[in-house]
Each structure stands twice: as structure tokens, then as C-alpha cells.
Design a protein around this motif. Structure first.
Motif, PDB file in Angstrom:
ATOM      1  N   ARG A 102     -11.574  12.112  16.798  1.00  0.00           N
ATOM      2  CA  ARG A 102     -10.885  12.985  17.743  1.00  0.00           C
ATOM      3  C   ARG A 102     -11.479  12.842  19.148  1.00  0.00           C
ATOM      4  O   ARG A 102     -10.758  12.664  20.119  1.00  0.00           O
ATOM      5  N   SER A 143      -6.900  16.110   6.859  1.00  0.00           N
ATOM      6  CA  SER A 143      -7.651  16.069   8.123  1.00  0.00           C
ATOM      7  C   SER A 143      -6.991  15.098   9.092  1.00  0.00           C
ATOM      8  O   SER A 143      -6.985  15.324  10.312  1.00  0.00           O
ATOM      9  N   GLY A 182      -4.118  16.821  10.760  1.00  0.00           N
ATOM     10  CA  GLY A 182      -4.621  17.653  11.856  1.00  0.00           C
ATOM     11  C   GLY A 182      -4.921  16.823  13.090  1.00  0.00           C
ATOM     12  O   GLY A 182      -4.640  17.230  14.219  1.00  0.00           O
ATOM     13  N   GLY A 190      -2.947  17.328  16.589  1.00  0.00           N
ATOM     14  CA  GLY A 190      -3.722  17.659  17.784  1.00  0.00           C
ATOM     15  C   GLY A 190      -3.401  16.726  18.946  1.00  0.00           C
ATOM     16  O   GLY A 190      -3.252  17.168  20.093  1.00  0.00           O
ATOM     17  N   ARG A 191      -3.245  15.421  18.640  1.00  0.00           N
ATOM     18  CA  ARG A 191      -2.920  14.456  19.700  1.00  0.00           C
ATOM     19  C   ARG A 191      -1.477  14.656  20.161  1.00  0.00           C
ATOM     20  O   ARG A 191      -1.165  14.483  21.337  1.00  0.00           O
ATOM     21  N   LYS A 200       0.020  17.493  20.359  1.00  0.00           N
ATOM     22  CA  LYS A 200       0.020  18.662  21.256  1.00  0.00           C
ATOM     23  C   LYS A 200      -0.455  18.282  22.658  1.00  0.00           C
ATOM     24  O   LYS A 200      -0.094  18.931  23.634  1.00  0.00           O
ATOM     25  N   PRO A 250      -7.790  27.088  13.140  1.00  0.00           N
ATOM     26  CA  PRO A 250      -6.985  26.235  14.017  1.00  0.00           C
ATOM     27  C   PRO A 250      -7.843  25.498  15.055  1.00  0.00           C
ATOM     28  O   PRO A 250      -7.493  24.403  15.478  1.00  0.00           O
ATOM     29  N   GLU A 251      -8.982  26.083  15.428  1.00  0.00           N
ATOM     30  CA  GLU A 251      -9.839  25.449  16.446  1.00  0.00           C
ATOM     31  C   GLU A 251     -10.429  24.144  15.927  1.00  0.00           C
ATOM     32  O   GLU A 251     -10.849  23.293  16.686  1.00  0.00           O
ATOM     33  N   GLU A 252     -10.432  23.969  14.610  1.00  0.00           N
ATOM     34  CA  GLU A 252     -10.943  22.722  14.034  1.00  0.00           C
ATOM     35  C   GLU A 252      -9.822  21.718  13.796  1.00  0.00           C
ATOM     36  O   GLU A 252     -10.018  20.695  13.142  1.00  0.00           O
ATOM     37  N   GLU A 253      -8.613  22.055  14.276  1.00  0.00           N
ATOM     38  CA  GLU A 253      -7.451  21.199  14.051  1.00  0.00           C
ATOM     39  C   GLU A 253      -7.177  20.999  12.563  1.00  0.00           C
ATOM     40  O   GLU A 253      -6.831  19.905  12.128  1.00  0.00           O
ATOM     41  N   ARG A 254      -7.347  22.066  11.780  1.00  0.00           N
ATOM     42  CA  ARG A 254      -6.945  21.969  10.376  1.00  0.00           C
ATOM     43  C   ARG A 254      -5.423  22.101  10.337  1.00  0.00           C
ATOM     44  O   ARG A 254      -4.852  22.972  10.988  1.00  0.00           O
ATOM     45  N   ALA A 255      -4.780  21.249   9.548  1.00  0.00           N
ATOM     46  CA  ALA A 255      -3.319  21.229   9.512  1.00  0.00           C
ATOM     47  C   ALA A 255      -2.744  22.363   8.667  1.00  0.00           C
ATOM     48  O   ALA A 255      -1.570  22.677   8.764  1.00  0.00           O
TER      49      ALA A 255
END
Lengths: 111, 148
Positions: A29, A57, A60, A64-65, A67, B103-108
Motif C-alpha cells: 500500500r 486483504s 482492501g 483503497g487505490r 478511492k 476501515p482505517e486498515e483498509e479491510r474490505a
């Protein structure tokens, strides 16, 4: 786990390798985000050819990318996932956020 | 139920041990000769369960995760993952796809959805303040004489 980059025109190609789990995504990340900040690409291509394992993971990591890029009008391409990784990507509905390329562009143009 | 083989281990709840849990499962399954898909499914399942224990059970604080693997008759694999972390106050909420408490850990928020998809049975028992135990079963296909 190793990451290679290639920036061409407005496309940042990130070749992921090894196992994508919670432990490894922390480093992936930060490395991908550093490259995104440096190159500000329109398209982020994540190449899964050498990825041997991925759990949620990795989902996620992609979300995240997404977003980061989506408000800037950018897009994500998920290239050459293995059959199992493609299954996890589809289960998570990733084809709604990103383009899933099961084959390489060379294979597509050859067929 | 008769147990054909059993493996138990306990390890610290640190993220580097997610790979250890997958390796232990792979080694345990070698005699059963699973298909590539069965192996990939089950490695994903144990990775999700152990990650949940580390990220959500212990919130990255210190603790330990216990794994019990059993091979039951008719090629049924039993997996039990136990942590003594914070527990889950609302199990149905935790199992909703895309819900995450981190969510802060980017868990889906897809861990339970994947565990349900890739197993035949999943039970979640949790006591807030005391920990969580996940129990799963997955029947492996029959071994075919001809090579794939």
C-alpha cells in the motif's frame, strides 16, 4: 513479495508478486501510494501474473487505490490474475470498480 | 466423530504468522491430495480467519491464536480458529458483506463472505471480552485415479 513499476504515458504498471495478505499489503500500500503521488497516472494497472496467493486483504488494497483514483477521474486495470484470484475478485464484485483483464493485451491482439 | 488425523498449534497474533497458518494447513492437507482449487480455497479461508483474529480480535495488541485441524471420515476437513481477544458484540452485523470494524486498515469487510463461500459449514461463537472461536468444515472431492 516484490513490486516493480513501469510508467508509460499516463499509465502506471505495477507488477505485484508473491503472496498478498494482510501482512504484505501494509508495505504494498505505501509503495503503490508513493508511486501514485510521484507519477499521478490516469490509469493504474495492477499485474497479478506473479501473485501466488491473495485473500480479502488484496480486495482492501484495490478498493483503497480506487478511492484515491476515482475522484481524479482515474481508473484501475486488474491484469492476469490466476483462476483463484479471479474468483476472489469476482466474489468481491471488483469488476464493477475496475477492468478485469484475464489475458495480456498481446494475447488479445494475437487472437 | 472419529478423527483420522489432527494438528494443533498456537502462535503469537502477529501478521507474519498469517503465512505460517497457510503453510501449516497446506502441509496438513498433503496426504489428502486436494485439488489446486480446494487447496487455494482453504488457504484463503484460514488466512481470513487468522487475519480476523489478529486485526479484529486483538486489534493488533499482543495475544495468541490457536488452530486445530482435523481430517474426519469421508474427507471432511475441520478447521477451528480460536482467539482470546475482544470478541464480537454483534455477530450478524460482523458477517454482513462489506461491514468492517477496521476501515482505517483498509479491510474490505469480506472475510466472513469468503469463509462462507469456500466452506460447507461455518459457526461463529464469541463472547465480548473473552474471544472468538470459528469452526468450519469443508468436504474434499474424491480422489480420481486418472491424472488431472
Amino acid at each position: 513479495m516484490q513490486i516493480d513499476y513501469d510508467m508509460q504515458k499516463s499509465e502506471l504498471l505495477v507488477r505485484l508478486s508473491g503472496e498478498i495478505d494482510h501482512h504484505n499489503t501494509m508495505q504494498m500500500r505505501s509503495e503503490i501510494d508513493t508511486a501514485l503521488c510521484t507519477h499521478t497516472p490516469h490509469t493504474l494497472v495492477l499485474d497479478f501474473r506473479d501473485v501466488t496467493f491473495m485473500d480479502s486483504s488484496g480486495i482492501g488494497l484495490i478498493m483503497g487505490r480506487y478511492k484515491i483514483l476515482q475522484p481524479l477521474g482515474g481508473e484501475i486495470i486488474l491484469r492476469q490474475p490466476s483462476a483463484h484470484i479471479a474468483r476472489v475478485l469476482r466474489l468481491a464484485g471488483m469488476e464493477r470498480l475496475a477492468e478485469l483483464q484475464i489475458h495480456t493485451p498481446e494475447e488479445v491482439s494475437a487472437s | 466423530m472419529k478423527t483420522m488425523n489432527e494438528f494443533k498449534c498456537v502462535f503469537p497474533a502477529v501478521s507474519a504468522n498469517e503465512a505460517l497458518a497457510r503453510a501449516a494447513l497446506s502441509a496438513f492437507l498433503i496426504p489428502a491430495d486436494p485439488t489446486a482449487q480446494e487447496l487455494a480455497d482453504l488457504r484463503t479461508v484460514i488466512s481470513e480467519a487468522v487475519t480476523n483474529a489478529i486485526v479484529h480480535g486483538y486489534r493488533n495488541a499482543s495475544g495468541s491464536v490457536s488452530i486445530c485441524l482435523r481430517m474426519l471420515p469421508d474427507r471432511v476437513l475441520y478447521i477451528r480458529i480460536t482467539d482470546k481477544g475482544c470478541g464480537i458484540p454483534d455477530i450478524p452485523k460482523a458477517m454482513e458483506p462489506l461491514y468492517t470494524s477496521a476501515p482505517e486498515e483498509e479491510r474490505a469487510g469480506l472475510g466472513f463472505a469468503i469463509m462462507q463461500e469456500f466452506t460447507d459449514y461455518l459457526q461463529v461463537r464469541s463472547t465480548p471480552g473473552h474471544g472468538t472461536t470459528l469452526t468450519m468444515r469443508r468436504q474434499l472431492g474424491q480422489i480420481h485415479a486418472e491424472a488431472d
